[in-house]
Enzyme design. Structure first.
Site, PDB file in Angstrom:
ATOM      1  N   ASP A 101       0.870  -1.169   0.000  1.00  0.00           N
ATOM      2  CA  ASP A 101       0.000   0.000   0.000  1.00  0.00           C
ATOM      3  C   ASP A 101       0.910   1.222   0.000  1.00  0.00           C
ATOM      4  OD1 ASP A 101      -2.120   1.692  -0.014  1.00  0.00           O
ATOM      5  OD2 ASP A 101      -3.230   0.715   1.584  1.00  0.00           O
TER       6      ASP A 101
HETATM    7  C1  BGC Z   1      -5.056   3.264   0.229  1.00  0.00           C
HETATM    8  C2  BGC Z   1      -5.228   2.262  -0.885  1.00  0.00           C
HETATM    9  C3  BGC Z   1      -5.070   2.941  -2.221  1.00  0.00           C
HETATM   10  C4  BGC Z   1      -3.732   3.638  -2.269  1.00  0.00           C
HETATM   11  C5  BGC Z   1      -3.471   4.329  -3.585  1.00  0.00           C
HETATM   12  C6  BGC Z   1      -3.810   4.095   0.051  1.00  0.00           C
HETATM   13  O1  BGC Z   1      -3.762   5.144   0.971  1.00  0.00           O
HETATM   14  O2  BGC Z   1      -5.035   2.578   1.461  1.00  0.00           O
HETATM   15  O3  BGC Z   1      -6.463   1.637  -0.780  1.00  0.00           O
HETATM   16  O4  BGC Z   1      -5.214   2.012  -3.254  1.00  0.00           O
HETATM   17  O5  BGC Z   1      -3.695   4.605  -1.241  1.00  0.00           O
HETATM   18  O6  BGC Z   1      -4.240   5.456  -3.774  1.00  0.00           O
END
Ligand code: BGC
Length: 724
Positions: A273
């Site tokens: 993530d």
């Molecule tokens: C979130 C994810 C997301 C990623 C990219 C993160 O902060 O937890 O779900 O896909 O950002 O935007």
């Protein structure tokens, strides 16, 4: 610009790569390199200029970019990768396509309330088409997170508290995004099963907080949706931010290697993530950036999102023998394979030819309208207040969302097209019976005028709930009640003595206990998207009938959460009636929810016949066929979600009081009956046993077929032991 090229031999490609080019394939960045969210973790943070970005692509230091869309902009970047970089490896373009892309669909929690995997597949399919038409190859969806704590901000992105429902919806969404072909057909995009794992178990409902969770609960409730997503073909997995059992998910060998690769045989890509690998330092799990890169790669992470850690630390770690070239090669090969799967070696400009978006919007909007009619849940309808009678009516529509168009879509809708959605007011004004009068105070109107409008009305409709900013990432709430002002308004409405309908917009199960006695009817409308107004108006006026069911228990107070229907039995359950001293209870509230999982009313009544079993026992390798007749006893057509629950009476670990094992959405005309059929096998009864095996145990089971998790008629069967 060459439109197509031959698929390369990936092994030959890998062997031609320098170390920097290999690490580049493991380095994924948000398109605006200087994003504030990177919090300095991103070594390319300094790359504010277009020139720097192009240089990195040209040098093969970037595998792809996310959250930028548009055929023209992306084609220019792809051209640099496939015409100016040494090995011409195409870039992957991704985005958070969560509940729609340009056309927004109801949030995942709302879609879950429809209990309709075919609908979930269709909305994902449509979102993929729109995303592909704007140049994208990959979405960070579906969220496979189970949620049990209404305080958690990302409850809205989950599909509720039940593992069975979640599995059926996640596999459907993966099929919708990716299709069923090994190499994706045009118009499809790669899916991501996220956030692996147990992100929804954040303690106290606070986002990113630890998941303190037993291995049995992990395997029985939090992991199956990921497995279902992978069985449906999901190409990638995103590791979660938080710790599981004290080990951050992003550097968790048990999750990323033992389970994912070992037990499940996953051969796709695991992406972190957003800088979750870098956060190993903040967790106090890694000493520094080198340590973070080492721990994450060794645990099984393939790709950095945003941190650039492998690129930065890989060479020194390799020289020191802390990681091996074989590990890097394996991760790179996985990345190359998903690029091949996305069709990018065959056509690096796939999805980047002239836009195919034409004609999509109308189809997408009508699907959004269908979903918006299926997702709302009618939890209360005293004296059959709804549907509104088909006579001219004086209706007072009031509350913060009466005319609102800013909070129709909910979180994760920043790619939505610019055309405004339709407010409740605009939806209702065209749909009330001819001769009706709709009065909706403008914001800032004198409260006295509002009161006068309510007093003059035949029916008062309150548009209450949460804004889009009350849920979503990092939007956890300690207080899950309605704001005091909304409750005051409800009290005033109630004091008029006029019938009151409350529409509740929300991204989580709210505590509605203060509202409940003030409203005659309550319709949970979640965040439905641009078709909110027409969809809700159709339901209120009876042009459509509510058919959703709650995918989450609605609590009586935040003090009850985590609250879920499929809890384990205690040694001291509260007896029905009778003395509850020294039982598992609260002294100030009943232990159960205000509205249970699976609950939802229609405008008609459904009568359930007793479950019929083709045998009293299920052989170890056999099948048990179960059926029940459901009859529409009312005067209106309606749809019902028929639910099958079981309870394993005795287990080597204490079993849930009930577990959903099947559901079917049926549509019945007045007085029509259908026989609904289910089949159970031993696999449906399996759980993480005391001997650490996932397997069923012979013995007695209860079974119910009914309208929700607290109802239904019971039957029993026995799972026979395997033949010796
Ligand atoms: C979130 C994810 C997301 C990623 C990219 C993160 O902060 O937890 O779900 O896909 O950002 O935007």
């Amino acid at each position: 610009m060459s439109a197509t090229s031959q698929s390369p031999d990936l092994a030959a490609l890998l062997s031609a790569m320098t170390l920097e080019e290999k690490l580049g394939q493991l380095s994924f960045y948000v398109a605006r390199f200087a994003s504030a969210g990177a919090q300095g973790a991103n070594p390319l943070d300094a790359m504010r200029g277009e020139g720097d970005r192009l240089d990195a692509i040209r040098a093969g230091r970037v595998t792809g970019l996310f959250n930028l869309y548009g055929v023209t902009a992306l084609r220019d970047l792809q051209r640099v990768a496939v015409e100016e970089s040494r090995l011409k490896i195409p870039l992957l373009f991704a985005a958070d396509v969560i509940h729609g892309f340009r056309t927004i669909f109801p949030i995942a929690l709302a879609e879950a309330a429809a209990f309709d995997p075919a609908l979930a597949e269709a909305t994902a399919r449509m979102a993929a088409e729109e995303a592909a038409a704007h140049g994208l190859h990959w979405t960070f969806a579906p969220a496979c997170d189970l949620a049990r704590d209404a305080r958690w901000g990302r409850y809205e992105e989950s599909s509720g508290e039940d593992v069975y429902l979640l599995c059926r919806l996640t596999e459907a969404r993966v099929r919708g995004f990716q299709g069923r072909d090994l190499v994706l057909a045009p118009g499809h995009i790669l899916a991501t099963a996220k956030h692996f794992a147990a992100y929804g178990a954040a303690e106290a409902g606070r986002d990113y907080n630890l998941a303190e969770i037993s291995r049995a609960t992990l395997h029985d409730h939090y992991l199956p949706s990921f497995r279902a997503a992978l069985a449906a073909g999901a190409a990638t997995v995103m590791s979660a931010f938080q710790t599981v059992d004290g080990i951050p998910a992003t550097a968790n060998p048990y999750l990323l290697t033992t389970v994912l690769r070992g037990q499940w045989g996953f051969d796709g890509v695991v992406v972190s993530d957003f800088a979750s690998d870098h956060e190993l330092i903040d967790h106090g799990f890694a000493e520094n950036r080198a340590d973070a890169a080492r721990l994450a790669l060794n645990a099984g992470l393939d790709m950095n999102m945003e941190s650039g850690l492998f690129m930065e630390q890989g060479p020194a770690l390799l020289a020191a023998g802390a990681i091996t070239m074989a590990q890097i090669d394996q991760a790179v090969m996985r990345v190359l394979r998903i690029k091949e799967r996305a069709g990018l070696f065959a056509d690096p400009y796939r999805h980047l030819h002239e836009s195919d978006a034409i004609g999509l919007a109308a189809r997408a909007r009508s699907l959004s309208a269908e979903a918006a009619r299926k997702a709302p849940v009618l939890i209360k309808n005293r004296t059959g207040l709804l549907p509104l009678p088909s006579v001219p009516l004086r209706v007072a529509l009031t509350g913060p969302f009466a005319r609102d168009t800013a909070h129709l879509n909910g979180p994760w809708s920043w790619f939505a097209d610019e055309s405004p959605g339709i407010s409740l007011y605009d939806g209702l004004k065209d749909r009330l019976p001819a001769g009706s009068d709709l009065i909706a105070p403008e914001p800032g109107d004198d409260p006295a005028a509002q009161m006068a409008a309510m007093k003059r009305a035949d029916v008062i409709i309150l548009a209450l709930g949460e804004t889009s900013h009350h849920s979503g990432e990092s939007r956890s709430r300690a207080d899950i009640t309605l704001p005091a002002g909304q409750l005051d308004l409800a009290r005033q409405a109630h004091a008029t003595g006029k019938p009151v309908v409350a529409l509740i917009r929300c991204g989580r199960p709210l505590d509605l206990s203060a509202l409940d006695p003030l409203a005659d009817a309550i319709l949970i409308t979640w965040f439905l998207g641009p078709e909110t107004g027409p969809a809700v108006a159709d339901l209120l006026t009876g042009k459509a009938a509510p058919s959703g069911k709650l995918p989450a228990s609605f609590p009586r107070a935040a003090g009850q959460v985590p609250l879920y229907y499929n809890h384990q039995m205690t040694g001291r359950p509260v007896p029905e009636g009778g003395d509850d001293q020294y039982k598992s209870r609260y002294i100030d509230l009943p232990p159960g929810p205000l509205y249970p999982f699976g609950f939802g009313l229609s405008y008609t009544e459904f009568a359930y016949g007793k479950p019929m079993l083709d045998s009293e026992s299920l052989a170890w390798d056999g099948e048990l066929r179960i059926s029940a007749t459901v009859t529409n006893d009312g005067a209106r057509a309606g749809e019902e979600i028929v639910q099958l629950y079981i309870r394993d009476r005795v287990g080597s670990r204490v079993r849930p009081v009930r577990e959903l094992k099947g559901f079917q959405r049926i549509k019945l005309r007045p007085r029509e009956s259908v026989t609904v059929r289910f089949t159970l096998t031993r696999a449906d009864l399996a759980f993480y046993r005391a001997d650490d095996r996932i397997e069923a145990e012979p013995g007695l089971f209860d079974l119910w077929i009914g309208p929700h998790s607290a109802g239904g008629l019971a039957a029993h069967f026995t799972l026979e032991a395997p033949a010796a």
